[in-house]
Design a protein around this motif. Sequence first.
Motif, PDB file in Angstrom:
ATOM      1  N   UNK A   8       0.835  -1.196   0.000  1.00  0.00           N
ATOM      2  CA  UNK A   8       0.000   0.000   0.000  1.00  0.00           C
ATOM      3  C   UNK A   8       0.868   1.245   0.000  1.00  0.00           C
ATOM      4  N   UNK A   9       0.502   2.227  -0.810  1.00  0.00           N
ATOM      5  CA  UNK A   9       1.265   3.472  -0.889  1.00  0.00           C
ATOM      6  C   UNK A   9       1.182   4.226   0.435  1.00  0.00           C
ATOM      7  N   UNK A  10       2.294   4.877   0.796  1.00  0.00           N
ATOM      8  CA  UNK A  10       2.369   5.625   2.044  1.00  0.00           C
ATOM      9  C   UNK A  10       2.340   7.115   1.730  1.00  0.00           C
ATOM     10  N   UNK A  11       2.012   7.967   2.690  1.00  0.00           N
ATOM     11  CA  UNK A  11       2.122   9.416   2.454  1.00  0.00           C
ATOM     12  C   UNK A  11       3.569   9.754   2.099  1.00  0.00           C
ATOM     13  N   UNK A  12       3.723  10.564   1.057  1.00  0.00           N
ATOM     14  CA  UNK A  12       5.060  10.805   0.519  1.00  0.00           C
ATOM     15  C   UNK A  12       5.210  12.271   0.162  1.00  0.00           C
ATOM     16  N   UNK A  13       6.386  12.832   0.426  1.00  0.00           N
ATOM     17  CA  UNK A  13       6.541  14.284   0.272  1.00  0.00           C
ATOM     18  C   UNK A  13       6.451  14.754  -1.174  1.00  0.00           C
ATOM     19  N   UNK A  14       6.653  13.857  -2.136  1.00  0.00           N
ATOM     20  CA  UNK A  14       6.483  14.232  -3.536  1.00  0.00           C
ATOM     21  C   UNK A  14       5.119  13.812  -4.087  1.00  0.00           C
ATOM     22  N   UNK A  15       4.254  13.299  -3.237  1.00  0.00           N
ATOM     23  CA  UNK A  15       2.941  12.870  -3.700  1.00  0.00           C
ATOM     24  C   UNK A  15       2.989  11.459  -4.268  1.00  0.00           C
ATOM     25  N   UNK A  16       2.312  11.251  -5.379  1.00  0.00           N
ATOM     26  CA  UNK A  16       2.213   9.934  -6.004  1.00  0.00           C
ATOM     27  C   UNK A  16       3.599   9.465  -6.462  1.00  0.00           C
ATOM     28  N   UNK A  17       4.039   8.339  -5.962  1.00  0.00           N
ATOM     29  CA  UNK A  17       5.364   7.833  -6.334  1.00  0.00           C
ATOM     30  C   UNK A  17       5.281   6.507  -7.089  1.00  0.00           C
ATOM     31  N   UNK A  18       4.140   6.239  -7.693  1.00  0.00           N
ATOM     32  CA  UNK A  18       3.955   4.974  -8.418  1.00  0.00           C
ATOM     33  C   UNK A  18       5.021   4.758  -9.488  1.00  0.00           C
ATOM     34  N   UNK A  19       5.512   5.832 -10.077  1.00  0.00           N
ATOM     35  CA  UNK A  19       6.470   5.724 -11.180  1.00  0.00           C
ATOM     36  C   UNK A  19       7.780   5.073 -10.764  1.00  0.00           C
ATOM     37  N   UNK A  20       8.107   5.089  -9.477  1.00  0.00           N
ATOM     38  CA  UNK A  20       9.365   4.475  -9.052  1.00  0.00           C
ATOM     39  C   UNK A  20       9.153   3.108  -8.407  1.00  0.00           C
ATOM     40  N   UNK A  21       7.935   2.614  -8.423  1.00  0.00           N
ATOM     41  CA  UNK A  21       7.639   1.315  -7.812  1.00  0.00           C
ATOM     42  C   UNK A  21       7.941   0.184  -8.791  1.00  0.00           C
ATOM     43  N   UNK A  22       9.187   0.114  -9.200  1.00  0.00           N
ATOM     44  CA  UNK A  22       9.670  -0.906 -10.116  1.00  0.00           C
ATOM     45  C   UNK A  22      11.154  -1.103  -9.857  1.00  0.00           C
ATOM     46  N   UNK A  23      11.705  -2.179 -10.375  1.00  0.00           N
ATOM     47  CA  UNK A  23      13.126  -2.435 -10.160  1.00  0.00           C
ATOM     48  C   UNK A  23      13.954  -1.231 -10.595  1.00  0.00           C
ATOM     49  N   UNK A  24      14.991  -0.942  -9.810  1.00  0.00           N
ATOM     50  CA  UNK A  24      15.937   0.122 -10.162  1.00  0.00           C
ATOM     51  C   UNK A  24      17.320  -0.392  -9.794  1.00  0.00           C
ATOM     52  N   UNK A  25      17.999  -0.908 -10.787  1.00  0.00           N
ATOM     53  CA  UNK A  25      19.284  -1.558 -10.585  1.00  0.00           C
ATOM     54  C   UNK A  25      20.396  -0.725 -11.233  1.00  0.00           C
ATOM     55  N   UNK A  26      21.657  -1.120 -11.037  1.00  0.00           N
ATOM     56  CA  UNK A  26      22.742  -0.315 -11.603  1.00  0.00           C
ATOM     57  C   UNK A  26      22.606  -0.023 -13.092  1.00  0.00           C
ATOM     58  N   UNK A  27      22.056  -0.957 -13.868  1.00  0.00           N
ATOM     59  CA  UNK A  27      21.881  -0.677 -15.294  1.00  0.00           C
ATOM     60  C   UNK A  27      20.939   0.503 -15.509  1.00  0.00           C
ATOM     61  N   UNK A  28      19.913   0.627 -14.659  1.00  0.00           N
ATOM     62  CA  UNK A  28      18.971   1.735 -14.778  1.00  0.00           C
ATOM     63  C   UNK A  28      19.614   3.042 -14.302  1.00  0.00           C
TER      64      UNK A  28
END
Length: 301
Positions: free
Chosen positions: A30-50
């Motif tokens: 579940x999404x939490x309150x976040x200082x930038x608002x909606x953060x769905x865009x970063x809810x995916x793998x983020x590895x060194x290649x990215x």
Amino acid sequence: MTQPSRPRAVIDAHHHVWDLANDLPWLKGERIPFRYGDYSAICQDYMPVDYRADIAGWPVVGSVYVEAEWARDKAAEESRWVAAVSQAEGLPSAVVAWCDLASPDAAALLASHASVSIVRGIRHKPAATSMPTEAKRGAAGSMDDPAWREGYQLLQRHGLSFDLQTPWWHLEAAADLAKDFPATQIIINHTGLPADRSPEALAAWRRALEQAAAQPNVALKISGIGLPGRPWTVAANGPIIRDAIAVFGLDRAMFASNFPVDSLVGDFDTIFSGFLAATAALPGSDRDRLFHDNARRIYRL
């Protein structure tokens, strides 16, 4: 004024990588309150290649991974996982791990982290209020809490620094903490979180930074200064950057991306070009300190 050339070398003093196969509740549940608002865009793998795709064109020669809020019972696994990623991928160069400093288990977890060769420090967000008018000293879990300080004093034993993420209205307590434990390096995260850009709030933010900067063992990461729902611009953030440098000086401030979180407000090139533009009046050797030298020294890279 002409935009200066990019620095010869950059150490990104604050970023994350993650694989959602690991236990990261805030990204997977579940999404939490976040200082930038909606953060769905970063809810995916983020590895060194990215990350390398994001930093393309910038001479990033080192970087500092900061704990990414794994499930807290997996904190020891997090530092070891990042160390394995670093060995395989060549970055990050250092790790700031997590530990609840007020926990009875803090000593054991700190010893575990310290056994991982690239761990340089610890981040734990002490108890804080959501508004400056609510701020008070002495709360349970705060930087004044004797139980919290009992864990904090163990950092020196392991040669670990402390990354402090707290709103600026708690920096008075941070200044006292720094004074009471002068051998432990404190690095304030995200510029002290100057989210309210009203003249009154910014004046109070500057005074709070000055209190913290009066202690020689406190440094500042200039990062995390985006505003929700607005693109990252030099017009909005240049004064913040210059004020932060004026307060902390050229040897105790450093630039950081906070990626991928700050990708919600701007791409890497926009943010780092903004740092460059905001410091265009400085000699190149001074910019080198902010982009590279200070992070290398403070995080012992």
